[in-house]
Scaffold this motif. Sequence first.
Motif, PDB file in Angstrom:
ATOM      1  N   SER A 252      -6.914   1.813  -5.304  1.00  0.00           N
ATOM      2  CA  SER A 252      -7.341   1.050  -4.138  1.00  0.00           C
ATOM      3  C   SER A 252      -8.859   1.083  -4.021  1.00  0.00           C
ATOM      4  O   SER A 252      -9.487   2.097  -4.286  1.00  0.00           O
ATOM      5  CB  SER A 252      -6.703   1.646  -2.876  1.00  0.00           C
ATOM      6  OG  SER A 252      -7.206   1.019  -1.726  1.00  0.00           O
TER       7      SER A 252
ATOM      8  N   GLY B  85      -2.095   5.782  -1.080  1.00  0.00           N
ATOM      9  CA  GLY B  85      -3.247   4.902  -0.962  1.00  0.00           C
ATOM     10  C   GLY B  85      -3.394   3.900  -2.086  1.00  0.00           C
ATOM     11  O   GLY B  85      -4.183   2.951  -1.975  1.00  0.00           O
ATOM     12  N   ARG B  86      -2.639   4.087  -3.165  1.00  0.00           N
ATOM     13  CA  ARG B  86      -2.715   3.118  -4.253  1.00  0.00           C
ATOM     14  C   ARG B  86      -1.951   1.846  -3.895  1.00  0.00           C
ATOM     15  O   ARG B  86      -1.232   1.805  -2.908  1.00  0.00           O
ATOM     16  CB  ARG B  86      -2.195   3.745  -5.549  1.00  0.00           C
ATOM     17  CG  ARG B  86      -3.097   4.880  -6.037  1.00  0.00           C
ATOM     18  CD  ARG B  86      -2.620   5.511  -7.326  1.00  0.00           C
ATOM     19  NE  ARG B  86      -1.371   6.238  -7.171  1.00  0.00           N
ATOM     20  CZ  ARG B  86      -0.854   7.022  -8.111  1.00  0.00           C
ATOM     21  NH1 ARG B  86      -1.479   7.153  -9.266  1.00  0.00           N
ATOM     22  NH2 ARG B  86       0.277   7.660  -7.899  1.00  0.00           N
ATOM     23  N   VAL B  87      -2.136   0.810  -4.693  1.00  0.00           N
ATOM     24  CA  VAL B  87      -1.612  -0.521  -4.361  1.00  0.00           C
ATOM     25  C   VAL B  87      -0.667  -0.999  -5.460  1.00  0.00           C
ATOM     26  O   VAL B  87      -0.979  -0.903  -6.657  1.00  0.00           O
ATOM     27  CB  VAL B  87      -2.766  -1.528  -4.185  1.00  0.00           C
ATOM     28  CG1 VAL B  87      -2.234  -2.939  -3.988  1.00  0.00           C
ATOM     29  CG2 VAL B  87      -3.634  -1.128  -2.986  1.00  0.00           C
TER      30      VAL B  87
ATOM     31  N   PHE C 173       6.064   2.634   2.193  1.00  0.00           N
ATOM     32  CA  PHE C 173       4.840   1.887   1.906  1.00  0.00           C
ATOM     33  C   PHE C 173       4.572   0.870   3.010  1.00  0.00           C
ATOM     34  O   PHE C 173       5.477   0.481   3.745  1.00  0.00           O
ATOM     35  CB  PHE C 173       4.933   1.179   0.555  1.00  0.00           C
ATOM     36  CG  PHE C 173       6.178   0.353   0.382  1.00  0.00           C
ATOM     37  CD1 PHE C 173       6.289  -0.919   0.931  1.00  0.00           C
ATOM     38  CD2 PHE C 173       7.260   0.851  -0.338  1.00  0.00           C
ATOM     39  CE1 PHE C 173       7.444  -1.680   0.775  1.00  0.00           C
ATOM     40  CE2 PHE C 173       8.422   0.102  -0.503  1.00  0.00           C
ATOM     41  CZ  PHE C 173       8.519  -1.168   0.056  1.00  0.00           C
ATOM     42  N   ASP C 174       3.305   0.470   3.127  1.00  0.00           N
ATOM     43  CA  ASP C 174       2.918  -0.603   4.035  1.00  0.00           C
ATOM     44  C   ASP C 174       2.893  -1.915   3.263  1.00  0.00           C
ATOM     45  O   ASP C 174       2.475  -1.947   2.098  1.00  0.00           O
ATOM     46  CB  ASP C 174       1.530  -0.343   4.633  1.00  0.00           C
ATOM     47  CG  ASP C 174       1.477   0.927   5.460  1.00  0.00           C
ATOM     48  OD1 ASP C 174       2.505   1.260   6.085  1.00  0.00           O
ATOM     49  OD2 ASP C 174       0.415   1.586   5.473  1.00  0.00           O
TER      50      ASP C 174
ATOM     51  N   ARG D 217       0.863  -1.180   0.000  1.00  0.00           N
ATOM     52  CA  ARG D 217       0.000   0.000   0.000  1.00  0.00           C
ATOM     53  C   ARG D 217       0.895   1.224   0.000  1.00  0.00           C
ATOM     54  O   ARG D 217       1.606   1.497   0.969  1.00  0.00           O
ATOM     55  CB  ARG D 217      -0.928   0.004   1.213  1.00  0.00           C
ATOM     56  CG  ARG D 217      -1.880   1.201   1.259  1.00  0.00           C
ATOM     57  CD  ARG D 217      -2.962   1.018   2.299  1.00  0.00           C
ATOM     58  NE  ARG D 217      -2.393   0.690   3.599  1.00  0.00           N
ATOM     59  CZ  ARG D 217      -3.062   0.082   4.578  1.00  0.00           C
ATOM     60  NH1 ARG D 217      -4.312  -0.287   4.378  1.00  0.00           N
ATOM     61  NH2 ARG D 217      -2.494  -0.161   5.738  1.00  0.00           N
TER      62      ARG D 217
ATOM     63  N   ILE E  37      -8.365  -4.187  -0.851  1.00  0.00           N
ATOM     64  CA  ILE E  37      -7.671  -4.105   0.434  1.00  0.00           C
ATOM     65  C   ILE E  37      -8.129  -5.209   1.364  1.00  0.00           C
ATOM     66  O   ILE E  37      -7.324  -5.847   2.053  1.00  0.00           O
ATOM     67  CB  ILE E  37      -7.907  -2.724   1.078  1.00  0.00           C
ATOM     68  CG1 ILE E  37      -7.262  -1.630   0.235  1.00  0.00           C
ATOM     69  CG2 ILE E  37      -7.351  -2.695   2.500  1.00  0.00           C
ATOM     70  CD1 ILE E  37      -5.758  -1.696   0.175  1.00  0.00           C
TER      71      ILE E  37
ATOM     72  N   LEU F  20       1.131  -5.208   2.765  1.00  0.00           N
ATOM     73  CA  LEU F  20      -0.121  -5.876   3.086  1.00  0.00           C
ATOM     74  C   LEU F  20       0.030  -7.389   3.076  1.00  0.00           C
ATOM     75  O   LEU F  20      -0.602  -8.082   3.868  1.00  0.00           O
ATOM     76  CB  LEU F  20      -1.219  -5.468   2.109  1.00  0.00           C
ATOM     77  CG  LEU F  20      -1.581  -3.973   2.074  1.00  0.00           C
ATOM     78  CD1 LEU F  20      -2.741  -3.749   1.109  1.00  0.00           C
ATOM     79  CD2 LEU F  20      -1.923  -3.466   3.457  1.00  0.00           C
TER      80      LEU F  20
END
Length: 202
Positions: free
Chosen positions: A152, A91-93, A118-119, A87, A157, A121
Motif C-alpha cells: 500500500s 494494510g496491503r491491497v 478486509f475493507d 484493503r 489508496i 475500497l
Amino acid sequence: MSNHDISLVCAWLDYVTVPGFDDDDKPTKVPVQCRQPAEIAGTLVLCERHRAVRQEGRDNDRGRLLLRYRAEYPDAPFLKGFTYVLRLSDGRVKIGKSDRVDTLKERFKRHHGRYGAFDILAVIDGGEDLEMMLHWIFRKLRIKELGEVFYSNGPLISLMLQGDIAPAALPAVQWYEGYALGQGFEVEVPALYAIPGLPASH
C-alpha cells in the motif's frame, strides 16, 4: 508405482550469481532448478511462488498493451464483470476481478478465509481488462509471491478511494459487511457511504 506415489517438483530455473575461481574471473550466472513441491500449470510444472511470478509477467504484458489501447480508444467499453480493490487487515491491497455478480460473494468469502477481514475500497464496473490495467499501473508495488496483492502507498489508496461501488455489486458488498460482522469484524466500505441516500447496512 501408482499415480499417488508420484511427487512433482518445480521446473523453474532461477539464475544464481557465483564468484569466479580467481581474481581474473568475472562472476557468472548459473541456472538452478527450484525443485519445490509443485503442480501442473498449463504445460509447466511449477510451485506456488513461481506460478505467481509467471502470472505476474503475463499480467504486466497484457496490462501494458491494454493501457496503450485505452489511450487510443478511451470510449471503448470494458469487458463485462467487476474489478474490486480490498484493503487487507495488514494494510496491503488486493486487486482482483469477478466476471459475474453472483460470484462476487464467493470471492469475498474466500478472501476472508485466506486474509481475514478486509475493507472494500472499490468495486468498479469492468472485468479482466480493467484488472490487468491496474495490475500494470501498480506493478512496482506488487508482491510477487502473493499474486494479486500489492504493497500500500498513498497514491494507490487515494486513487482507489476515488472509485465507487458499482450499483449491481451493492448486494454482494452489503452481504460481506453482514458476513464479516457475524464473524466479529466491523469492516469499512468508504465508497459505499458516499452514495447519497444509501444507508449503512449495520
